[in-house]
Scaffold this motif. Structure first.
Motif, PDB file in Angstrom:
ATOM      1  N   GLY A 193       0.822  -1.194   0.000  1.00  0.00           N
ATOM      2  CA  GLY A 193       0.000   0.000   0.000  1.00  0.00           C
ATOM      3  C   GLY A 193       0.861   1.251   0.000  1.00  0.00           C
ATOM      4  N   VAL A 194       0.449   2.248  -0.776  1.00  0.00           N
ATOM      5  CA  VAL A 194       1.176   3.514  -0.825  1.00  0.00           C
ATOM      6  C   VAL A 194       1.277   4.125   0.568  1.00  0.00           C
ATOM      7  CG1 VAL A 194       1.014   5.911  -1.643  1.00  0.00           C
ATOM      8  CG2 VAL A 194       0.712   4.012  -3.247  1.00  0.00           C
ATOM      9  N   LEU A 207       2.380   8.290  -3.937  1.00  0.00           N
ATOM     10  CA  LEU A 207       3.474   8.221  -2.974  1.00  0.00           C
ATOM     11  C   LEU A 207       4.276   9.521  -2.961  1.00  0.00           C
ATOM     12  CD1 LEU A 207       5.277   6.646  -0.973  1.00  0.00           C
ATOM     13  CD2 LEU A 207       6.583   5.866  -2.980  1.00  0.00           C
ATOM     14  N   LEU A 208       4.677   9.988  -4.134  1.00  0.00           N
ATOM     15  CA  LEU A 208       5.535  11.171  -4.190  1.00  0.00           C
ATOM     16  C   LEU A 208       4.822  12.432  -3.728  1.00  0.00           C
ATOM     17  CD1 LEU A 208       7.627  10.590  -7.437  1.00  0.00           C
ATOM     18  CD2 LEU A 208       8.062   9.849  -5.078  1.00  0.00           C
ATOM     19  N   GLN A 209       3.521  12.522  -3.972  1.00  0.00           N
ATOM     20  CA  GLN A 209       2.782  13.678  -3.473  1.00  0.00           C
ATOM     21  C   GLN A 209       2.793  13.721  -1.951  1.00  0.00           C
ATOM     22  OE1 GLN A 209      -0.923  13.184  -5.679  1.00  0.00           O
ATOM     23  NE2 GLN A 209      -0.400  14.947  -6.965  1.00  0.00           N
ATOM     24  N   GLU A 256       4.355  16.128   2.966  1.00  0.00           N
ATOM     25  CA  GLU A 256       4.408  15.826   4.390  1.00  0.00           C
ATOM     26  C   GLU A 256       5.807  15.621   4.958  1.00  0.00           C
ATOM     27  OE1 GLU A 256       1.427  12.859   5.538  1.00  0.00           O
ATOM     28  OE2 GLU A 256       0.489  13.165   3.566  1.00  0.00           O
ATOM     29  N   THR A 257       6.844  15.768   4.122  1.00  0.00           N
ATOM     30  CA  THR A 257       8.219  15.633   4.612  1.00  0.00           C
ATOM     31  C   THR A 257       9.080  16.696   3.941  1.00  0.00           C
ATOM     32  OG1 THR A 257       9.191  14.205   2.899  1.00  0.00           O
ATOM     33  CG2 THR A 257       7.877  13.110   4.626  1.00  0.00           C
ATOM     34  N   ASP A 258      10.324  16.773   4.373  1.00  0.00           N
ATOM     35  CA  ASP A 258      11.293  17.641   3.695  1.00  0.00           C
ATOM     36  C   ASP A 258      12.319  16.807   2.928  1.00  0.00           C
ATOM     37  OD1 ASP A 258      12.720  16.564   5.775  1.00  0.00           O
ATOM     38  OD2 ASP A 258      13.478  18.475   6.533  1.00  0.00           O
ATOM     39  N   CYS A 287       6.986  16.791  -8.052  1.00  0.00           N
ATOM     40  CA  CYS A 287       7.350  16.075  -6.818  1.00  0.00           C
ATOM     41  C   CYS A 287       8.774  15.533  -6.848  1.00  0.00           C
ATOM     42  CB  CYS A 287       6.393  14.902  -6.599  1.00  0.00           C
ATOM     43  SG  CYS A 287       4.676  15.350  -6.391  1.00  0.00           S
ATOM     44  N   ILE A 288       9.506  15.766  -7.929  1.00  0.00           N
ATOM     45  CA  ILE A 288      10.821  15.155  -8.120  1.00  0.00           C
ATOM     46  C   ILE A 288      11.895  16.241  -8.158  1.00  0.00           C
ATOM     47  CG2 ILE A 288      12.230  13.795  -9.728  1.00  0.00           C
ATOM     48  CD1 ILE A 288       9.601  12.460 -10.669  1.00  0.00           C
ATOM     49  N   ASP A 289      12.993  16.012  -7.446  1.00  0.00           N
ATOM     50  CA  ASP A 289      14.129  16.937  -7.480  1.00  0.00           C
ATOM     51  C   ASP A 289      15.093  16.603  -8.615  1.00  0.00           C
ATOM     52  OD1 ASP A 289      13.726  18.582  -4.952  1.00  0.00           O
ATOM     53  OD2 ASP A 289      13.595  16.539  -4.173  1.00  0.00           O
ATOM     54  N   VAL A 290      15.374  15.313  -8.799  1.00  0.00           N
ATOM     55  CA  VAL A 290      16.294  14.870  -9.848  1.00  0.00           C
ATOM     56  C   VAL A 290      15.662  13.693 -10.578  1.00  0.00           C
ATOM     57  CG1 VAL A 290      18.583  13.952 -10.396  1.00  0.00           C
ATOM     58  CG2 VAL A 290      18.320  15.551  -8.493  1.00  0.00           C
TER      59      VAL A 290
END
Length: 195
Positions: free
Chosen positions: A59-60, A94-96, A101-103, A129-132
């Motif tokens: 589960g996500v 998941l990425l959202q 909700e996190t850093d 939602c993606i940095d790299v």
């Protein structure tokens, strides 16, 4: 049918999860390897991740809670595979949550090219939602195995200012992790060569 699609968007087919890695992106990272890939790059280091019947459903929300519990001990997460973009609805869910909700930072490996990614309905939301993002099929004729690129044709997309190319260059090419149960995990962009 809609209910089945909604259920699948809340589950990822997972190959493996490592809570702490230093060879899959800048700093110490949790690594999510998804299960399933139809791209079939010759020479792929992870062919056991290709079969969509392998791995297990997770589960996500359950996976996110595992990641959130690691805050303070990791800098971010890396998603690899298999092919993450072949599970886009669940990956996005998941990425959202990670972004909201996190850093934690997010790095994603995909075999799809940048141009192919632009055709997906979820692209804008995923990229936000993606940095790299490291994109493109592995080409064993162009083997590079450094700077988090398996082959020279792969492209690096720095989607936020969080990291620069120098940060990727500092990532070790390989690591050996011995799990508490004695399981040995060899990981990294070039896990067969030691520095």
């Amino acid at each position: 049918m809609a209910a089945e699609g909604a259920r699948r968007s809340r589950r990822l087919r997972l190959h493996a999860f490592i809570p702490h890695s230093r060879a899959n992106g800048p700093g110490c990272r949790a690594v999510v390897w998804v299960q399933g890939c139809t791209l079939g790059c010759p020479g792929c280091f992870n062919p056991e991740t290709h079969d969509f019947r392998g791995g297990q459903w997770v589960g996500v929300d359950e996976l996110f809670e595992c990641i959130r519990a690691l805050q303070g001990t990791i800098e971010g997460i890396t998603v690899s595979g298999g092919e993450p973009f072949q599970q886009r609805p669940a990956l996005l869910a998941l990425l959202q949550r990670v972004r909201a909700e996190t850093d934690l930072s997010v790095l994603v490996f995909t075999g799809y090219t940048w141009d192919e990614i632009q055709r997906f309905r979820e692209t804008a939301a995923l990229l936000s939602c993606i940095d790299v993002l490291i994109a493109g099929r592995y080409d064993e004729r162009l083997r590079l195995a450094r700077d988090l690129r398996g082959s020279a044709n792969k492209t690096v997309h720095l989607l936020t200012p969080r990291y620069g190319l120098h940060d990727l260059q500092l990532t070790p090419v390989s690591e050996v992790i011995i799990e508490p149960d004695g399981t040995v995990v060899i990981s990294g962009i070039d896990p067969l060569r030691w520095q």
